[in-house]
Design an enzyme around this catalytic site. Structure first.
Site, PDB file in Angstrom:
ATOM      1  N   ARG A  10       0.948  -1.136  -0.031  1.00  0.00           N
ATOM      2  CA  ARG A  10      -0.119   0.301  -0.007  1.00  0.00           C
ATOM      3  C   ARG A  10       0.856   1.484  -0.066  1.00  0.00           C
ATOM      4  O   ARG A  10       0.438   2.119  -0.456  1.00  0.00           O
ATOM      5  CB  ARG A  10      -1.083  -0.048   1.040  1.00  0.00           C
ATOM      6  CG  ARG A  10      -2.078  -0.825   1.256  1.00  0.00           C
ATOM      7  CD  ARG A  10      -2.998  -0.832   2.441  1.00  0.00           C
ATOM      8  NE  ARG A  10      -2.234  -1.431   3.649  1.00  0.00           N
ATOM      9  CZ  ARG A  10      -2.573  -1.642   4.847  1.00  0.00           C
ATOM     10  NH1 ARG A  10      -3.974  -1.199   4.968  1.00  0.00           N
ATOM     11  NH2 ARG A  10      -1.803  -1.855   5.783  1.00  0.00           N
ATOM     12  N   LYS A  38      -1.910 -19.778   3.924  1.00  0.00           N
ATOM     13  CA  LYS A  38      -2.953 -19.990   4.783  1.00  0.00           C
ATOM     14  C   LYS A  38      -3.257 -18.883   5.709  1.00  0.00           C
ATOM     15  O   LYS A  38      -2.442 -17.917   5.935  1.00  0.00           O
ATOM     16  CB  LYS A  38      -2.831 -21.367   5.560  1.00  0.00           C
ATOM     17  CG  LYS A  38      -1.665 -21.278   6.656  1.00  0.00           C
ATOM     18  CD  LYS A  38      -1.299 -22.498   7.256  1.00  0.00           C
ATOM     19  CE  LYS A  38      -0.465 -22.587   8.479  1.00  0.00           C
ATOM     20  NZ  LYS A  38      -0.845 -21.637   9.352  1.00  0.00           N
ATOM     21  N   HIS A  83       3.898 -24.766   3.823  1.00  0.00           N
ATOM     22  CA  HIS A  83       5.301 -24.897   3.853  1.00  0.00           C
ATOM     23  C   HIS A  83       5.798 -26.394   4.292  1.00  0.00           C
ATOM     24  O   HIS A  83       6.901 -26.770   4.017  1.00  0.00           O
ATOM     25  CB  HIS A  83       5.744 -23.697   4.411  1.00  0.00           C
ATOM     26  CG  HIS A  83       5.762 -23.587   5.826  1.00  0.00           C
ATOM     27  ND1 HIS A  83       4.927 -23.092   6.532  1.00  0.00           N
ATOM     28  CD2 HIS A  83       6.729 -24.412   6.921  1.00  0.00           C
ATOM     29  CE1 HIS A  83       5.032 -23.296   7.853  1.00  0.00           C
ATOM     30  NE2 HIS A  83       6.026 -24.056   7.989  1.00  0.00           N
ATOM     31  N   LYS A  95       8.790 -29.527   2.576  1.00  0.00           N
ATOM     32  CA  LYS A  95      10.047 -30.435   3.427  1.00  0.00           C
ATOM     33  C   LYS A  95      10.465 -31.507   2.999  1.00  0.00           C
ATOM     34  O   LYS A  95       9.573 -32.480   2.403  1.00  0.00           O
ATOM     35  CB  LYS A  95       9.707 -30.445   4.706  1.00  0.00           C
ATOM     36  CG  LYS A  95       9.582 -29.323   5.672  1.00  0.00           C
ATOM     37  CD  LYS A  95       9.471 -29.318   7.098  1.00  0.00           C
ATOM     38  CE  LYS A  95       9.219 -28.063   7.713  1.00  0.00           C
ATOM     39  NZ  LYS A  95      10.434 -27.084   7.750  1.00  0.00           N
ATOM     40  N   GLU A 114       6.276 -26.835  19.701  1.00  0.00           N
ATOM     41  CA  GLU A 114       6.833 -25.759  19.306  1.00  0.00           C
ATOM     42  C   GLU A 114       7.377 -25.243  20.738  1.00  0.00           C
ATOM     43  O   GLU A 114       6.720 -25.120  21.559  1.00  0.00           O
ATOM     44  CB  GLU A 114       6.299 -24.874  18.445  1.00  0.00           C
ATOM     45  CG  GLU A 114       5.605 -25.318  17.073  1.00  0.00           C
ATOM     46  CD  GLU A 114       5.161 -24.067  16.272  1.00  0.00           C
ATOM     47  OE1 GLU A 114       5.955 -23.663  15.439  1.00  0.00           O
ATOM     48  OE2 GLU A 114       4.099 -24.055  16.509  1.00  0.00           O
ATOM     49  N   ASP A 140      -4.596 -22.718  12.789  1.00  0.00           N
ATOM     50  CA  ASP A 140      -3.395 -22.587  12.240  1.00  0.00           C
ATOM     51  C   ASP A 140      -2.683 -23.631  11.928  1.00  0.00           C
ATOM     52  O   ASP A 140      -1.826 -23.799  11.041  1.00  0.00           O
ATOM     53  CB  ASP A 140      -2.662 -21.636  13.461  1.00  0.00           C
ATOM     54  CG  ASP A 140      -1.233 -21.352  13.031  1.00  0.00           C
ATOM     55  OD1 ASP A 140      -0.985 -21.159  11.779  1.00  0.00           O
ATOM     56  OD2 ASP A 140      -0.313 -21.339  13.971  1.00  0.00           O
ATOM     57  N   HIS A 158      -1.592 -28.055   8.560  1.00  0.00           N
ATOM     58  CA  HIS A 158      -0.294 -28.678   8.412  1.00  0.00           C
ATOM     59  C   HIS A 158      -0.405 -30.265   8.912  1.00  0.00           C
ATOM     60  O   HIS A 158      -0.132 -31.105   8.058  1.00  0.00           O
ATOM     61  CB  HIS A 158       0.555 -28.124   9.411  1.00  0.00           C
ATOM     62  CG  HIS A 158       0.933 -26.628   9.266  1.00  0.00           C
ATOM     63  ND1 HIS A 158       1.112 -26.269   7.606  1.00  0.00           N
ATOM     64  CD2 HIS A 158       1.319 -25.551   9.619  1.00  0.00           C
ATOM     65  CE1 HIS A 158       1.344 -24.930   7.716  1.00  0.00           C
ATOM     66  NE2 HIS A 158       1.601 -24.531   8.981  1.00  0.00           N
ATOM     67  N   LYS A 214       2.404 -24.372  21.340  1.00  0.00           N
ATOM     68  CA  LYS A 214       3.337 -23.404  21.793  1.00  0.00           C
ATOM     69  C   LYS A 214       3.793 -23.457  23.178  1.00  0.00           C
ATOM     70  O   LYS A 214       3.202 -23.948  23.998  1.00  0.00           O
ATOM     71  CB  LYS A 214       2.698 -21.754  21.438  1.00  0.00           C
ATOM     72  CG  LYS A 214       2.183 -21.598  20.196  1.00  0.00           C
ATOM     73  CD  LYS A 214       3.240 -21.493  18.996  1.00  0.00           C
ATOM     74  CE  LYS A 214       2.589 -21.099  17.852  1.00  0.00           C
ATOM     75  NZ  LYS A 214       3.540 -20.950  16.659  1.00  0.00           N
TER      76      LYS A 214
END
Length: 471
Positions: free
Chosen positions: A49, A149, A179, A183, A217, A236, A241, A327
């Site tokens: 933008r 996504k 992604h 891999k 993670e 997410d 995934h 997480k």
């Protein structure tokens, strides 16, 4: 390495000053160019933008990003040659006239066969108006569109997004990127199963007693409270995934290893997944999440999900499949584990333990495959011990040049190969499966940082337990 025979390309990257473009896209394109895997003739147009200063300042930003996230750029001449192909043009969902003119000028320079690769690294809320803008200014012609996504937030929004996409683009032009699927280790699932007679005959409910797909993670939300609060870990990670990884693990042998055949087999798997049992789904929230800046004091957003599911087809009937991700956990891992049924009769004295043989695929940047087995310990007595057969792919192929996931997927987009991308049907099937849980989500259970999640989740696999944290 000699240049490829790809047609000339003009790359249009929306969100060119954003985190993804700096961490993955520009470093990836530069590395592909250094390897000789880019078209001989190409231009890169960043867009957004507002302009990030002058053209030279934009190139300086790209230079800094490549150095930070991909390492040294090589000799000065290499960077100079790459940099002169980069520019920035302002565009928005309301006005793409200047961008369209810039693209046409580049195409006149590159030649009549020039292809367009348009990458939307933008917030999901502006995806639909951006697609309409591309159609209005005829930027969709001869274009391949890459989408990040989430592909919607539920079945209704996914259908709406897909309808908007198909008003402007054909399905063959749309590349929904995940992604994880780029891999090396994920692609090796296909090679392991279908290139080796050793594994495929055992890859079914008669030999496999459980499957685990585990992606803990160590990082927390790292300041991304707005994203987490609006999305949550299920949307997410699980509906994208982890279910996609499950599709690769569970699919039937495709007739051919081409995009259509692979997508058809994955869609069959997703249709066969049993409706999720809310009693076997655990949501968690790490302790201190509500103290993060931008998070509501009474937030019930999940930062952790663990669940059990089943695939009701002939190959997998009765085999529990466990998915887990979260997480602020004890470590970061990406592990797929297949547990194999025990021999019907234990005949050796002093057997080691009751843990079954496991085939483990570590989906790290340095991918490894190993099998845990029992073997005789060398010596005068017939005593068993646990042992491991191990395949380290980078050690086995020392001259290979592995590509980072985004690099591999960008190359596939240039080639027009949709094998490792997600189809419209897959997206809608997974949202149909996920919607009932998201409509009535479980109350998240608080779990401590640097743990493996709530106790309820640890108990899900029963006697087998989770493979992670074991090595």
């Amino acid at each position: 390495m000699a240049p490829t025979t790809l047609d000339p390309h003009v790359f249009v990257i929306f969100g060119a000053t954003g985190d993804l473009a700096r961490r993955k896209l520009f470093p990836g394109l530069y590395h592909l160019w250094r390897l000789g895997l880019m078209p001989e003739r190409f231009r890169i147009i960043g867009s957004g933008r507002s302009a990030p200063g002058t053209q030279e300042e934009f190139r300086d930003m790209v230079h800094a990003a490549i150095e930070q996230f991909r390492g040294k750029l090589g000799d000065h001449e290499s960077w100079h040659e790459f940099a002169k192909r980069i520019g920035f043009v302002v565009a928005s969902v309301d006005n793409g006239a200047e961008l369209a003119e810039a693209v046409r000028e580049v195409e006149q320079e590159l030649g009549p066969n020039t292809q367009r690769l348009i990458y939307l690294s933008i917030p999901p809320a502006v995806a639909e108006p951006m697609v309409r803008m591309l159609g209005k200014f005829e930027l969709h012609q001869r274009a391949k569109l890459v989408l990040e996504k989430p592909f919607g937030t539920d079945l209704q929004s996914a259908r709406q997004l897909n309808a908007t996409l198909h008003e402007v683009f054909g399905e063959e032009q749309i590349f929904r990127i995940d992604h994880f699927l780029g891999k090396e280790a994920v692609q090796n699932i296909l090679a392991l199963r279908f290139a080796n007679g050793l594994f495929e005959p055992q890859w079914n409910h008669q030999c496999v007693c459980y499957v685990q797909i585990d992606v803990p993670e160590e990082i927390d939300i790292q300041g991304r409270s707005e994203f987490m609060e609006s999305t949550g870990t299920f949307r997410d990670m699980i509906s994208t995934h982890l279910f996609q990884l499950l599709g690769f693990v569970a699919l039937e042998p495709p007739v051919r290893l081409d995009p259509q055949s692979l997508h058809e087999e994955k869609a069959k798997v997703f249709r066969a997944i049993r409706p999720l049992d809310p009693e076997r789904v655990v949501f968690g929230q790490y302790k201190g999440y509500r103290d993060e800046e931008g998070v509501a004091d009474d937030s019930v957003v999940e930062t952790f999900v663990a669940m059990e599911t089943y695939i009701d087809n002939w190959r997998w009937f009765g085999v529990p499949i466990y998915l887990r991700t979260g997480k602020a956990m004890a470590e970061s891992r990406r592990t797929i584990t297949l547990g194999f049924r025990e021999p019907p009769l234990k005949m050796f004295p002093g057997d080691v333990d009751d843990r079954c043989n496991e085939l483990v695929l570590e989906l790290a940047d340095e991918p490894r495959i190993f099998v845990d087995v029992r073997a005789k310990i060398p010596g005068p007595d017939l005593t068993l011990g646990r042992s491991r057969m191990k395949l380290d792919l980078l050690e086995e192929f020392p001259g290979a040049e592995p590509l980072e996931a985004y690099e591999r997927l960008l190359l596939d987009v240039m080639r027009g190969d949709q094998t490792l991308f997600t189809s419209t049907e897959e997206v809608e099937l997974l949202w149909r499966l996920s919607d009932p849980i998201l409509a009535r989500p479980p109350e998240p259970v608080i779990y401590p940082r640097r743990s493996y999640g709530p106790q309820q989740a640890l108990a899900l696999p029963g006697e087998y337990g989770w493979r992670v944290p074991d090595m």
